[in-house]
Write a protein that holds these residues in place. Structure first.
Motif, PDB file in Angstrom:
ATOM      1  N   PHE A   1       0.944  -1.241  -0.075  1.00 23.51           N
ATOM      2  CA  PHE A   1      -0.078   0.062  -0.235  1.00 23.51           C
ATOM      3  C   PHE A   1       0.768   1.254   0.042  1.00 23.51           C
ATOM      4  O   PHE A   1       0.669   2.148  -0.857  1.00 23.51           O
ATOM      5  N   VAL A   2       1.555   1.359   1.013  1.00 24.46           N
ATOM      6  CA  VAL A   2       2.649   2.516   0.988  1.00 24.46           C
ATOM      7  C   VAL A   2       3.520   2.669  -0.284  1.00 24.46           C
ATOM      8  O   VAL A   2       3.598   3.690  -0.597  1.00 24.46           O
ATOM      9  N   GLU A   3       3.949   1.822  -0.751  1.00 23.78           N
ATOM     10  CA  GLU A   3       4.703   1.624  -2.045  1.00 23.78           C
ATOM     11  C   GLU A   3       4.021   2.207  -3.031  1.00 23.78           C
ATOM     12  O   GLU A   3       4.447   3.056  -4.088  1.00 23.78           O
ATOM     13  N   TRP A   4       2.594   1.691  -3.158  1.00 25.21           N
ATOM     14  CA  TRP A   4       1.832   2.049  -4.112  1.00 25.21           C
ATOM     15  C   TRP A   4       1.647   3.867  -4.047  1.00 25.21           C
ATOM     16  O   TRP A   4       1.532   4.684  -5.140  1.00 25.21           O
ATOM     17  N   LEU A   5       1.582   4.234  -2.854  1.00 29.13           N
ATOM     18  CA  LEU A   5       1.305   5.721  -2.597  1.00 29.13           C
ATOM     19  C   LEU A   5       2.497   6.481  -3.262  1.00 29.13           C
ATOM     20  O   LEU A   5       2.333   7.560  -3.977  1.00 29.13           O
ATOM     21  N   TRP A   6       3.847   5.882  -3.230  1.00 30.44           N
ATOM     22  CA  TRP A   6       4.767   6.599  -3.749  1.00 30.44           C
ATOM     23  C   TRP A   6       4.865   6.543  -5.399  1.00 30.44           C
ATOM     24  O   TRP A   6       5.038   7.557  -6.086  1.00 30.44           O
ATOM     25  N   LEU A   7       4.547   5.375  -5.769  1.00 34.36           N
ATOM     26  CA  LEU A   7       4.639   5.015  -7.234  1.00 34.36           C
ATOM     27  C   LEU A   7       3.584   5.853  -7.836  1.00 34.36           C
ATOM     28  O   LEU A   7       3.849   6.330  -9.144  1.00 34.36           O
ATOM     29  N   SER A   8       2.423   5.932  -7.250  1.00 33.27           N
ATOM     30  CA  SER A   8       1.288   6.662  -7.945  1.00 33.27           C
ATOM     31  C   SER A   8       1.280   8.107  -7.896  1.00 33.27           C
ATOM     32  O   SER A   8       0.583   9.045  -8.589  1.00 33.27           O
ATOM     33  N   GLY A   9       2.210   8.612  -7.099  1.00 36.76           N
ATOM     34  CA  GLY A   9       2.536   9.946  -6.918  1.00 36.76           C
ATOM     35  C   GLY A   9       1.623  10.722  -5.825  1.00 36.76           C
ATOM     36  O   GLY A   9       1.546  11.699  -5.684  1.00 36.76           O
ATOM     37  N   ARG A  10       0.842   9.825  -5.152  1.00 39.07           N
ATOM     38  CA  ARG A  10      -0.139  10.312  -4.178  1.00 39.07           C
ATOM     39  C   ARG A  10       0.716  10.877  -2.769  1.00 39.07           C
ATOM     40  O   ARG A  10       0.187  11.396  -2.083  1.00 39.07           O
ATOM     41  N   ALA A  11       1.903  10.063  -2.593  1.00 36.34           N
ATOM     42  CA  ALA A  11       2.647  10.586  -1.395  1.00 36.34           C
ATOM     43  C   ALA A  11       2.978  12.055  -1.630  1.00 36.34           C
ATOM     44  O   ALA A  11       3.196  12.814  -0.557  1.00 36.34           O
ATOM     45  N   ARG A  12       3.237  12.654  -2.671  1.00 34.08           N
ATOM     46  CA  ARG A  12       3.457  14.173  -3.031  1.00 34.08           C
ATOM     47  C   ARG A  12       2.305  14.808  -2.438  1.00 34.08           C
ATOM     48  O   ARG A  12       2.880  15.882  -1.764  1.00 34.08           O
ATOM     49  N   LYS A  13       1.258  14.386  -2.390  1.00 31.37           N
ATOM     50  CA  LYS A  13       0.238  15.117  -1.798  1.00 31.37           C
ATOM     51  C   LYS A  13      -0.119  14.956  -0.388  1.00 31.37           C
ATOM     52  O   LYS A  13      -0.343  15.918   0.123  1.00 31.37           O
ATOM     53  N   LEU A  14       0.220  13.658  -0.067  1.00 29.30           N
ATOM     54  CA  LEU A  14      -0.272  13.469   1.314  1.00 29.30           C
ATOM     55  C   LEU A  14       1.012  13.546   2.384  1.00 29.30           C
ATOM     56  O   LEU A  14       0.861  13.947   3.382  1.00 29.30           O
ATOM     57  N   LEU A  15       2.051  13.597   1.993  1.00 27.95           N
ATOM     58  CA  LEU A  15       3.435  13.631   2.682  1.00 27.95           C
ATOM     59  C   LEU A  15       4.067  14.676   2.198  1.00 27.95           C
ATOM     60  O   LEU A  15       5.472  14.742   2.903  1.00 27.95           O
ATOM     61  N   GLY A  16       4.154  15.217   1.139  1.00 28.01           N
ATOM     62  CA  GLY A  16       4.939  16.106   0.505  1.00 28.01           C
ATOM     63  C   GLY A  16       6.319  15.758   0.038  1.00 28.01           C
ATOM     64  O   GLY A  16       7.456  16.370  -0.116  1.00 28.01           O
ATOM     65  N   GLU A  17       6.505  14.403  -0.372  1.00 31.07           N
ATOM     66  CA  GLU A  17       7.442  13.674  -0.745  1.00 31.07           C
ATOM     67  C   GLU A  17       7.486  13.031  -2.077  1.00 31.07           C
ATOM     68  O   GLU A  17       6.353  12.666  -2.549  1.00 31.07           O
ATOM     69  N   ASP A  18       8.747  13.007  -2.870  1.00 26.68           N
ATOM     70  CA  ASP A  18       8.606  12.340  -4.243  1.00 26.68           C
ATOM     71  C   ASP A  18       9.152  10.868  -3.960  1.00 26.68           C
ATOM     72  O   ASP A  18       9.438  10.556  -2.898  1.00 26.68           O
ATOM     73  N   ILE A  19       8.979  10.197  -5.115  1.00 29.32           N
ATOM     74  CA  ILE A  19       9.267   8.796  -4.926  1.00 29.32           C
ATOM     75  C   ILE A  19      11.121   8.599  -4.587  1.00 29.32           C
ATOM     76  O   ILE A  19      11.906   9.370  -5.277  1.00 29.32           O
TER      77      ILE A  19
END
Length: 405
Positions: free
Chosen positions: A265-283
């Motif tokens: 799940f967390v890896e999907w967040l980074w790969l999909s780019g959703r981590a940029r929005k939720l955590l302010g971080e890139d892959i």
């Protein structure tokens, strides 16, 4: 016993009127002129769809939704009532967001804004957020960013403003909080001095209102023609409704085994780019090199109140991949190209090649990105083949990067 069509709309008894969740996106008379029998309700809140579905309403048009100090309508709720046989149409504002989130489950997204969210040309709620009075009829007090973008685009095409002016005003609009975003503030922040004629032209552009009207017409066609309704297979494509109303998969946090899904799940967040929005971080890399450890990322998202929605998106993503494999679908070059454009846009780079060759340079990172691109392309193929067979216009859409960056 009255015979019931598989789509969920009863053709032999008088149907309940469509429910329209409406706020600042359009004046109520605009909608009632097209849907005179509609039940107009305030912007949707968590639980509203369940409540009206229990009352046996079968068609829902979501235009606006409450957020901030109240619980917003969740993707889980939207999917539940679609799975229960209702028809959901989304456009303009919160409706466009939820249509993009839930389109694999059979939600109808209508209009330009919905298409931009679905294709990830835009991804932030800030694009459609406005401040408004909480009492009806909800007049907007600020300008949505999406209207600013389109207004400047049209003015540029007509030769009313230069590209440099448009870019300065877009930058100014993006820098303002949605509660402070107005044309006067934008002009002031961008230090642009325009004629009254151009100012009036910009103020008159209202894409959210135009999409709301389009969506109301779409609902009117659904109400009047059974051929406009999706087939039952669209409702049950991913097994979202089984005998006994049993929910499957990882869609509820209390039913999910965190240890089993956390890494994926967390890896999907980074790969999909959703981590940029939720955590302010890139892959970074897969697991190694992730800026935030897996468990910390989960806890941060949980604390923000977005974990349930993100788990639902992840669940639908996995189900869509499984269904595409079952149907032996293979994405065509157009699907691959759209997936690459989507991911490049999410990461804010100019091209897919730039994303692959960017920092950090890691062969495993590139491989995982390519795998994710192929999955996204496969879902696009699935959606095109089963849910949007007539929606081929996106293939020839113009390049919007300069004002939808």
């Amino acid at each position: 016993m009255a015979k019931r069509k598989a789509s969920g709309v009863n053709m032999h008894t008088k149907a309940m009127p469509p429910v329209v969740f409406l706020g600042p996106s359009a004046p109520a008379p605009d909608i009632l002129a097209i849907l005179p029998d509609a039940t107009i309700r305030p912007p949707a809140r968590r639980g509203d769809l369940y409540a009206y579905r229990i009352l046996k309403h079968e068609i829902f048009l979501i235009l606006d939704g409450a957020f901030g100090g109240v619980l917003a309508i969740s993707p889980r709720e939207v999917v539940d009532i679609v799975a229960d046989g209702a028809v959901v149409v989304g456009a303009s504002s919160m409706g466009a967001l939820r249509a993009a989130d839930c389109s694999p489950a059979g939600v109808h997204g209508v209009g330009v804004i919905s298409r931009l969210f679905r294709t990830r040309r835009i991804s932030s709620e800030d694009e459609v957020a406005v401040q408004y009075h909480e009492e009806q009829p909800f007049p907007p007090l600020t300008e949505p960013l999406i209207n600013v973008r389109f207004a400047l685009r049209r003015a540029y095409r007509k030769g009313l403003i230069a590209t440099s002016e448009a870019e300065k005003m877009i930058a100014a609009a993006r820098s303002l909080h949605f509660t402070q975003r107005s044309w006067s503030r934008i002009f002031k922040e961008a230090e642009c001095h325009l004629s009254l004629e151009i100012i009036n032209f910009l103020r008159d552009v209202d894409v959210k209102r135009a999409d709301a009207v389009r969506a109301a017409r779409h609902v009117a066609r659904i109400c009047s023609s059974t051929s406009s309704l999706p087939s039952s297979s669209a409702f049950h494509l991913f097994g979202l409704l089984d005998d006994g109303r049993e929910r499957r998969g990882i869609d509820l946090i209390e039913d999910a085994n965190r240890q089993q899904i956390e890494t994926e799940f967390v890896e999907w967040l980074w790969l999909s780019g959703r981590a940029r929005k939720l955590l302010g971080e890139d892959i970074g890399g897969p697991q190694k090199g992730l800026p935030t450890p897996l468990s910390a990322a989960w806890n941060i998202i949980d604390a923000s109140g977005e974990l349930e929605a993100e788990l639902m998106r992840f669940d639908v993503f996995k189900r869509a991949i499984a269904e595409a494999k079952r149907c032996r679908l293979r994405p065509d070059p157009g699907d691959i190209r759209e997936a690459e454009e989507q991911l490049a846009g999410v990461y804010g780079v100019g091209s897919w090649k730039e994303l692959l060759t960017g920092e950090p340079r890691d062969a495993d990172r590139s491989r995982r990105l390519k795998e994710h691109r192929n999955q996204v392309a496969t879902i696009k193929c699935l959606r095109r083949r089963f849910l949007f067979p007539s929606d081929q216009s996106d293939r020839s859409r113009e390049d919007l990067r300069w004002h939808f960056g």
